[in-house]
Design a protein around this motif. Sequence first.
Motif, PDB file in Angstrom:
ATOM      1  N   ARG A 378       0.861  -1.195   0.000  1.00  0.00           N
ATOM      2  CA  ARG A 378       0.000   0.000   0.000  1.00  0.00           C
ATOM      3  C   ARG A 378       0.887   1.232   0.000  1.00  0.00           C
ATOM      4  NH1 ARG A 378      -5.339  -0.078   2.040  1.00  0.00           N
ATOM      5  NH2 ARG A 378      -5.894  -2.095   2.938  1.00  0.00           N
ATOM      6  N   TYR A 379       0.487   2.270  -0.739  1.00  0.00           N
ATOM      7  CA  TYR A 379       1.251   3.533  -0.676  1.00  0.00           C
ATOM      8  C   TYR A 379       0.973   4.235   0.639  1.00  0.00           C
ATOM      9  CZ  TYR A 379       2.644   3.163  -5.524  1.00  0.00           C
ATOM     10  OH  TYR A 379       3.215   2.748  -6.692  1.00  0.00           O
ATOM     11  N   ALA A 380      -0.284   4.180   1.053  1.00  0.00           N
ATOM     12  CA  ALA A 380      -0.668   4.812   2.313  1.00  0.00           C
ATOM     13  C   ALA A 380      -1.830   4.011   2.863  1.00  0.00           C
ATOM     14  CB  ALA A 380      -1.092   6.253   2.049  1.00  0.00           C
ATOM     15  N   SER A 383      -5.488   3.275   1.219  1.00  0.00           N
ATOM     16  CA  SER A 383      -5.467   3.633  -0.204  1.00  0.00           C
ATOM     17  C   SER A 383      -5.424   2.352  -1.031  1.00  0.00           C
ATOM     18  CB  SER A 383      -4.254   4.500  -0.502  1.00  0.00           C
ATOM     19  OG  SER A 383      -3.100   3.697  -0.499  1.00  0.00           O
ATOM     20  N   PHE A 384      -5.119   2.526  -2.269  1.00  0.00           N
ATOM     21  CA  PHE A 384      -4.949   1.433  -3.215  1.00  0.00           C
ATOM     22  C   PHE A 384      -4.085   0.310  -2.629  1.00  0.00           C
ATOM     23  CE2 PHE A 384      -1.768  -0.234  -6.111  1.00  0.00           C
ATOM     24  CZ  PHE A 384      -2.545  -0.813  -7.088  1.00  0.00           C
ATOM     25  N   GLU A 385      -4.559  -0.921  -2.741  1.00  0.00           N
ATOM     26  CA  GLU A 385      -3.745  -2.024  -2.226  1.00  0.00           C
ATOM     27  C   GLU A 385      -3.428  -3.027  -3.333  1.00  0.00           C
ATOM     28  OE1 GLU A 385      -5.333  -4.430   0.923  1.00  0.00           O
ATOM     29  OE2 GLU A 385      -3.298  -5.025   1.510  1.00  0.00           O
ATOM     30  N   GLY A 403      -3.215  -4.772 -17.677  1.00  0.00           N
ATOM     31  CA  GLY A 403      -4.365  -4.362 -16.870  1.00  0.00           C
ATOM     32  C   GLY A 403      -4.753  -2.946 -17.238  1.00  0.00           C
ATOM     33  N   LYS A 404      -5.917  -2.531 -16.727  1.00  0.00           N
ATOM     34  CA  LYS A 404      -6.370  -1.166 -17.027  1.00  0.00           C
ATOM     35  C   LYS A 404      -5.425  -0.158 -16.380  1.00  0.00           C
ATOM     36  CE  LYS A 404     -11.315  -1.948 -17.377  1.00  0.00           C
ATOM     37  NZ  LYS A 404     -12.031  -2.724 -16.368  1.00  0.00           N
ATOM     38  N   SER A 405      -5.552   1.064 -16.808  1.00  0.00           N
ATOM     39  CA  SER A 405      -4.751   2.127 -16.203  1.00  0.00           C
ATOM     40  C   SER A 405      -5.133   2.254 -14.721  1.00  0.00           C
ATOM     41  CB  SER A 405      -5.040   3.427 -16.947  1.00  0.00           C
ATOM     42  OG  SER A 405      -4.399   4.463 -16.295  1.00  0.00           O
ATOM     43  N   GLY A 406      -4.156   2.320 -13.865  1.00  0.00           N
ATOM     44  CA  GLY A 406      -4.421   2.454 -12.429  1.00  0.00           C
ATOM     45  C   GLY A 406      -4.622   1.128 -11.733  1.00  0.00           C
ATOM     46  N   SER A 407      -4.437   0.009 -12.469  1.00  0.00           N
ATOM     47  CA  SER A 407      -4.683  -1.298 -11.848  1.00  0.00           C
ATOM     48  C   SER A 407      -3.468  -1.786 -11.048  1.00  0.00           C
ATOM     49  CB  SER A 407      -5.039  -2.318 -12.925  1.00  0.00           C
ATOM     50  OG  SER A 407      -3.989  -2.399 -13.862  1.00  0.00           O
ATOM     51  N   GLY A 408      -2.356  -1.052 -11.141  1.00  0.00           N
ATOM     52  CA  GLY A 408      -1.198  -1.393 -10.299  1.00  0.00           C
ATOM     53  C   GLY A 408      -0.046  -2.027 -11.062  1.00  0.00           C
ATOM     54  N   LYS A 409      -0.005  -1.876 -12.387  1.00  0.00           N
ATOM     55  CA  LYS A 409       1.059  -2.508 -13.182  1.00  0.00           C
ATOM     56  C   LYS A 409       2.432  -1.946 -12.814  1.00  0.00           C
ATOM     57  CE  LYS A 409      -0.817  -1.184 -17.084  1.00  0.00           C
ATOM     58  NZ  LYS A 409      -2.060  -0.531 -16.671  1.00  0.00           N
ATOM     59  N   THR A 410       2.513  -0.615 -12.801  1.00  0.00           N
ATOM     60  CA  THR A 410       3.798   0.018 -12.498  1.00  0.00           C
ATOM     61  C   THR A 410       4.225  -0.307 -11.076  1.00  0.00           C
ATOM     62  OG1 THR A 410       3.045   1.778 -13.923  1.00  0.00           O
ATOM     63  CG2 THR A 410       5.040   2.203 -12.674  1.00  0.00           C
ATOM     64  N   THR A 411       3.259  -0.295 -10.169  1.00  0.00           N
ATOM     65  CA  THR A 411       3.564  -0.601  -8.775  1.00  0.00           C
ATOM     66  C   THR A 411       4.156  -2.004  -8.671  1.00  0.00           C
ATOM     67  OG1 THR A 411       1.653   0.760  -8.197  1.00  0.00           O
ATOM     68  CG2 THR A 411       2.594  -0.602  -6.446  1.00  0.00           C
ATOM     69  N   LEU A 412       3.551  -2.966  -9.393  1.00  0.00           N
ATOM     70  CA  LEU A 412       4.060  -4.335  -9.354  1.00  0.00           C
ATOM     71  C   LEU A 412       5.488  -4.392  -9.918  1.00  0.00           C
ATOM     72  CD1 LEU A 412       3.641  -7.327  -8.804  1.00  0.00           C
ATOM     73  CD2 LEU A 412       2.618  -7.554 -11.066  1.00  0.00           C
TER      74      LEU A 412
HETATM   75  P1  ADP Z   1      -0.801   1.435 -13.590  1.00  0.00           P
HETATM   76  O1  ADP Z   1       0.666   1.348 -13.842  1.00  0.00           O
HETATM   77  O2  ADP Z   1      -1.511   0.161 -13.776  1.00  0.00           O
HETATM   78  O3  ADP Z   1      -1.466   2.566 -14.332  1.00  0.00           O
HETATM   79  P2  ADP Z   1       0.035   2.273 -10.961  1.00  0.00           P
HETATM   80  O4  ADP Z   1       0.765   1.128 -10.400  1.00  0.00           O
HETATM   81  O5  ADP Z   1       0.808   3.407 -11.510  1.00  0.00           O
HETATM   82  O6  ADP Z   1      -1.012   1.763 -12.047  1.00  0.00           O
HETATM   83  O7  ADP Z   1      -0.932   2.855  -9.851  1.00  0.00           O
HETATM   84  C1  ADP Z   1      -1.807   2.038  -9.088  1.00  0.00           C
HETATM   85  C2  ADP Z   1      -2.500   2.910  -8.044  1.00  0.00           C
HETATM   86  O8  ADP Z   1      -1.585   3.390  -7.115  1.00  0.00           O
HETATM   87  C3  ADP Z   1      -3.212   4.087  -8.633  1.00  0.00           C
HETATM   88  O9  ADP Z   1      -4.446   4.219  -7.945  1.00  0.00           O
HETATM   89  C4  ADP Z   1      -2.305   5.245  -8.323  1.00  0.00           C
HETATM   90  O10 ADP Z   1      -3.052   6.394  -8.114  1.00  0.00           O
HETATM   91  C5  ADP Z   1      -1.644   4.777  -7.034  1.00  0.00           C
HETATM   92  N1  ADP Z   1      -0.274   5.294  -6.957  1.00  0.00           N
HETATM   93  C6  ADP Z   1       0.708   5.157  -7.865  1.00  0.00           C
HETATM   94  N2  ADP Z   1       1.858   5.716  -7.459  1.00  0.00           N
HETATM   95  C7  ADP Z   1       1.609   6.224  -6.237  1.00  0.00           C
HETATM   96  C8  ADP Z   1       2.391   6.919  -5.275  1.00  0.00           C
HETATM   97  N3  ADP Z   1       3.677   7.209  -5.479  1.00  0.00           N
HETATM   98  N4  ADP Z   1       1.797   7.281  -4.126  1.00  0.00           N
HETATM   99  C9  ADP Z   1       0.496   7.000  -3.892  1.00  0.00           C
HETATM  100  N5  ADP Z   1      -0.288   6.354  -4.752  1.00  0.00           N
HETATM  101  C10 ADP Z   1       0.239   5.954  -5.915  1.00  0.00           C
END
Ligand code: ADP
Length: 612
Positions: A378-380, A383-385, A403-412
């Motif tokens: 979780r970022y916070a 929030s998004f998990e 996945g769709k935009s905002g689905s967490g691809k970059t985070t993964l």
């Molecule tokens: P994707 O790459 O699939 O578009 P992200 O992994 O970028 O998705 O983001 C997933 C979720 O995490 C989104 O809801 C985004 O708003 C949130 N998010 C991404 N980066 C941060 C960050 N640095 N701090 C807080 N929330 C974030």
Amino acid sequence: MKRKTSLISQQMSSQRKRLVLLTVISLALGIAIVSQAALLAEAVQRIFVEKASLSSVVMLLGLLLAAMVVRTGLSYGNGKVGLLMAASAKTNMRAGVLQNLTHASMPSTLRGQTGGKVSIALDAVDEADSYFSLYMPRMMEAAIIPILILIVTFMQHANSGFIMLFTAPFIPLFMILVGLKTKNKSEEKYAQLAEFSGTFLDSLQGLVTLKIFGRAHRQQKKIERSSLDYRDATMGILRIAFTNTFMLESIVMLSIGIVALELAIQLLVFKSMSFHTAFLVLLLVPEFYSLLKNTGTAFHSGRTSMGAVRKVEQMLETTAGESKSVDGKEGLGTSDGIDEVDSMDRMERENGIGTLQMDISNDSSMPPSMILNHLRFRYAPESFELETGRVQLEPGEHIAIVGKSGSGKTTLLHLIAGLLKPASGEVLVNGQPLSDYNETAWFEQVSYITQHPYIFAGTFAENIAIGAGRNVSRTEIEQAAEDAGLAEVAAQLEQGFDTLVGEGGRGLSGGEKQRLALARAFLKRPSIILFDEPTVGLDLRTEQILQRSIAKLAKSATMITVAHRLYTIQHADRILFMDQGVLVDTGRHEELLKRLPAYAEMIDVQRKGGLA
Ligand code: ADP
């Protein structure tokens, strides 16, 4: 409390010799001050009271002059030692900050404002100067000379001694009261200055973006607010400082007045003392108070410096804490910004990424096997998990995160890269948790090709060469550029590979930047490639070049792509399908099409031209 001054005491102990020198000079200065007063009183007594001839006091006047010269010399010496101490301390602290910034772990490097860090390295360290150059020498003088003067006064005339003894404590008492008030204020001032610098630099870096999105005006307002806050904090400190000076002066004047009055009564009414004694005491009293008063001013600037030193200390602790074992039980700072740094740091330690000890042990050219073992992130809070379950990635596989935009691809992707740490679960590399690996060794295996690679100010060739992490020949650079499809771009540049790019140099297009990142990767030959595929359309030719180069690079590596192109998705060995933070399923394209309606729907949208 112990932590508060640890940086200062560390500096002090490394400069012990200079501290001893400071003590000796202060003692000699005290003797010079008393001698000067005694010689002056004697000279006045002889010339004006005893009406001695000038020739008979020449020797005395000569001695007086000598005492004055020695006193001036010693005062200068004290200041000089203070300045030397400050210079060494600042050099050490800057080196520490620099060391900290260069050796910080990747996740902590990514955090915080660049401007804030610059402000600590430059301004906060500079502000620490007065602690060593002013506060220390004055404090040393204050600890030695007034006692010497007091002893001499008591020996001459006990009553004056008592008056001095009684009034003197008011001065430090006042200083402490006001000093404590300014300390909080100065910490506040530092938080504000760091924020101001940070806001300013970050806005400057993003100026073009801000302009494009019509946000420049809003940002201007933000800078204005930030600068006004800083002004208020500074004015607050000045207000306290001025009040402080006024009160100190009043106490000193009053005290000298009382001693003078008492001396006059003794001299004129009771005729119980000699002119010589009265005059000597009268000369010593202002010296006594002036020393204590100077201490007040020094104390004030010392306190201001402490606020700055504390900031530096906190920054240094960030890495120190990371290299230490997990302890997670440290005091927190007072201002908000500090708390945040501390708690982030603690969070980091609790998650344990700071201690990366192991090197990647297998043959480094072989891609490792990787397991995402029930990652949660979780970022916070609230929030998004993100949640993955258990997924095994075979060596050399080409994986597409979809996945769709905002689905967490970059985070993964960032979790896999070790740029973020999971709250629970772990990424296992060759069966070992990623957190056990040595960070440098790990990043040596990884190339991350983002959508916006960083191009630093330098030549085209230099920008490619940083990929290697070693000295590389021009031929190697050119070969890497060739492999990445950059050769013709370089050929078109005015000075070829020696053209300046990055800030202040020639700009590069998005496609060119990504190919430059690829060229870096070709030099590095990583066993893991993380690729953030461009979302915006590149022209067909650029896209083909990129595709071909990536395929070539990925032949002998595990490649994990945040995929937007249908082509990439269809050809992936394995797809990780993300939906609202959850890794829903993995498999090949055809398999997922059959069993996952959400996936089929997404692909359908994609085919019709929508972006994932
Ligand atoms: P994707 O790459 O699939 O578009 P992200 O992994 O970028 O998705 O983001 C997933 C979720 O995490 C989104 O809801 C985004 O708003 C949130 N998010 C991404 N980066 C941060 C960050 N640095 N701090 C807080 N929330 C974030």
